[in-house]
Design a protein around this motif. Structure first.
Motif, PDB file in Angstrom:
ATOM      1  N   GLU A   6      20.605  13.568  -3.285  1.00 31.39           N
ATOM      2  CA  GLU A   6      21.632  14.617  -3.356  1.00 31.39           C
ATOM      3  C   GLU A   6      21.846  15.095  -4.793  1.00 31.39           C
ATOM      4  OE1 GLU A   6      25.175  12.994  -1.649  1.00 31.39           O
ATOM      5  OE2 GLU A   6      24.308  12.911   0.371  1.00 31.39           O
ATOM      6  N   SER A  37      21.690   5.119  -5.428  1.00 30.26           N
ATOM      7  CA  SER A  37      20.906   4.753  -4.247  1.00 30.26           C
ATOM      8  C   SER A  37      19.934   5.901  -3.960  1.00 30.26           C
ATOM      9  CB  SER A  37      21.832   4.541  -3.056  1.00 30.26           C
ATOM     10  OG  SER A  37      22.400   5.783  -2.692  1.00 30.26           O
ATOM     11  N   ARG A  71      19.738   7.737  -1.402  1.00 31.48           N
ATOM     12  CA  ARG A  71      20.467   8.869  -0.812  1.00 31.48           C
ATOM     13  C   ARG A  71      21.237   9.639  -1.894  1.00 31.48           C
ATOM     14  NH1 ARG A  71      24.320   7.672   4.295  1.00 31.48           N
ATOM     15  NH2 ARG A  71      25.020   9.788   4.707  1.00 31.48           N
ATOM     16  N   GLN A  72      21.898   8.861  -2.766  1.00 35.36           N
ATOM     17  CA  GLN A  72      22.654   9.514  -3.847  1.00 35.36           C
ATOM     18  C   GLN A  72      21.718  10.313  -4.752  1.00 35.36           C
ATOM     19  OE1 GLN A  72      24.356   5.843  -5.331  1.00 35.36           O
ATOM     20  NE2 GLN A  72      26.432   6.474  -4.767  1.00 35.36           N
TER      21      GLN A  72
END
Lengths: 271, 268
Positions: free
Chosen positions: B137, B131, B133-134
């Motif tokens: 990070e 995703s 967000r993943q």
């Protein structure tokens, strides 16, 4: 669900604008093409023969040919973009890197053409805007919805043929007969530069075998004459639906076979 | 189909895996144009690799290492035999196999050269199913692991060969796969870059319990990095064991002699 297609679209957009000169040059090409056909229309537009032949679309040659050249871009991109993009990724060496990710091949193939369609839509809009603002093309009666319906069906019909064409590229790598035959025949008999009514009867009957004939007829009637879902536009849309219903399943079957064959040969990533 | 029970520690298992390529004789013999020629690139390979192991596919060019690697990565369909990768059947569960592996090849053109390293990683992160967000990070993490944080914003075409190879490893790390397939990962690298890559494999991947399957024709590399090697010749797996064990096998003496000569010629 749409993240992967959007990532492919964004990647192609970034690659396209990394060649800034080429990006802007294409719009210059549109301007020169429009100007050239404007002068052709000045030369022949007043002829009674031309006006009679185009009476169905309002009689103005420039409006007629502007829509022809603008929307035939979708023919080119629908037929050619799938195979061109697959071959491009194969030649760049990025195909294998994509194939080894958990992304389905149909997603890669179909999404790789999004940018081509988006950019073509922009090009078509530029054609129409130039025609309306600088050359007096009258879109005041335009009925946009049926034109969009015709466009959507046209994209589906052409894309199905394009996927079949891409299947040839997957197996034979070069020398795709489908795109060549359909593209040249469509330009000849599909009513891009002249109405099909001026063709001899025997050639005219060939016109009805190609989806571009129905697509251009429906789009011209809707945009220039404001014919909504009239019997003529309805007939064109029905023909395009039949084309799509026939060609889409065939294209899926052919592409499935091509992928299996290329995976068996180990040549999916090669050109 | 293989039964995979009681194989908790085994992440890769092949059973008589074979790949044959068939083509028409064609214009090389116009009279027999339609006769088929079959070439066996991988022949009856039986292999078992444990979790956390660095396994080398060692053999000269044309031995079948790359074809075997591509078959195990789902890029080429096997002709016969079967395999399980991370417990998933190679033929029937290709998507799950692909979600469990990364392929790192020496092919530097597998990136978009006109995009930055960062843009490339963002693109491939999405294809690996991360995703937004993943990916946000994970990308800085993998860039740090391969030492490319500073250079991430530069166009890929501006990278040195060693940097391109490190980006290949970064891409492989994105989805945190179980198995890393590496096809001649040090090809074209200078000795310092080779040392750095070996150190990354040893210190980062195996420390995290990852399995590495590395195709190489360098005996010295296999000896330094791999726990075990499978010796491939003409598509067949001739022997499996540590380099030290196999070097003592008289039946493989010619093979080792050839590889030592090859390594020496590369050094010169």
């Amino acid at each position: 669900m749409l993240r992967k297609p959007m990532a492919l679209l964004k990647k192609d957009f970034l690659l396209e604008i990394s060649y800034r000169f080429s990006f802007f040059l294409q719009f210059g090409g549109i301007f020169f093409s429009v100007v050239m056909f404007y002068f052709v229309s000045v030369l022949i537009g007043e002829s009674p023969t031309v006006q009679n032949s185009l009476s169905r679309y309002g009689g103005d040659y420039f409006s007629f040919v502007l829509i022809g050249i603008a929307f035939s871009n979708f023919l080119s991109v629908g037929l050619g973009s799938f195979s061109t993009n697959i071959r491009g990724e194969q030649m760049m060496g990025t195909m294998e890197a994509m194939l080894v990710t958990p992304t389905r091949l149909p997603t890669i193939i179909i999404s790789s053409s999004q940018w081509s369609f988006a950019f073509t839509s922009l090009r078509v809009a530029v054609y129409l805007i130039l025609g309306a603002i600088f050359f007096g093309v009258d879109f005041s009666k335009a009925d946009v919805l049926p034109a969009l319906a015709a466009l959507l069906l046209t994209v589906i019909a052409f894309s199905s043929l394009g996927i079949i064409s891409a299947s040839f590229i997957m197996i034979f790598k070069r020398g795709d007969p489908i795109a060549w035959v359909i593209s040249t025949s469509s330009t000849l008999v599909g009513g891009v530069y002249y109405p099909i009514s001026i063709l001899p009867d025997w050639l005219q009957s060939f016109s009805y075998l190609f989806p571009i004939t129905y697509a251009l007829d429906a789009i011209r009637l809707a945009l220039l004459q404001g014919e909504g879902y009239s019997s003529a536009v309805g007939r064109d849309l029905t023909a395009l639906i039949i084309f799509s219903l026939v060609t889409l399943p065939i294209s899926l079957l052919v592409s499935r076979y091509a992928v299996a064959r290329a995976k068996k040969d180990g040549s999916l990533a090669y050109y | 189909m293989i039964q995979y029970s009681n194989m908790a520690d085994t992440v890769l298992q092949t059973n008589n895996l074979t790949k044959e390529f068939t083509r028409l004789r064609g214009l090389s013999s116009p009279r027999n144009f339609f006769d088929k020629i079959t070439f066996t690139a991988v022949r009856d390979v039986n292999l078992s690799v444990k979790r956390g192991e660095i396994f080398g596919l060692l053999g000269p060019n044309g031995a079948g290492k790359t074809t075997l690697t591509k078959v195990l990565c789902t890029l080429i369909l096997p002709s016969s035999g079967s395999a399980s990768v991370c417990g998933f059947d190679l033929a029937r569960q290709q998507s799950r196999v692909k979600a469990s592996i990364a392929l790192i090849s020496s092919e530097e053109r597998s990136f978009y050269w006109r995009l930055s390293g960062l843009r490339n990683l963002e693109f491939f992160a999405t294809l690996y199913g991360l995703s937004g967000r993943q990916a946000a990070e994970r990308i800085p993490e993998v860039l740090e692991v391969v030492g490319m944080t500073e250079a991430a914003g530069r166009r890929f075409q501006e990278y040195s060969t060693g940097m391109k190879q490190r980006m290949g490893l970064a891409r492989g790390l994105l989805a945190d796969p179980e198995i890393f397939f590496m096809d001649e990962p040090t090809k074209g690298l200078d000795p310092l870059a080779v040392k750095e890559l070996h150190s990354l494999i040893r210190n980062q991947l195996t420390a995290q319990g990852k399995t590495v399957i590395m195709a190489t024709h360098h005996l010295a590399e296999a000896e330094q990095v791999c726990d075990r090697v499978g010796i491939m010749s003409r598509g067949s797996m001739r022997a499996v064991g540590s380099v030290r064990e196999l070097a003592g096998d008289d039946s493989l003496a010619d093979f080792f002699h050839f590889l030592v000569k090859d390594d020496l010629s590369m050094e010169h």
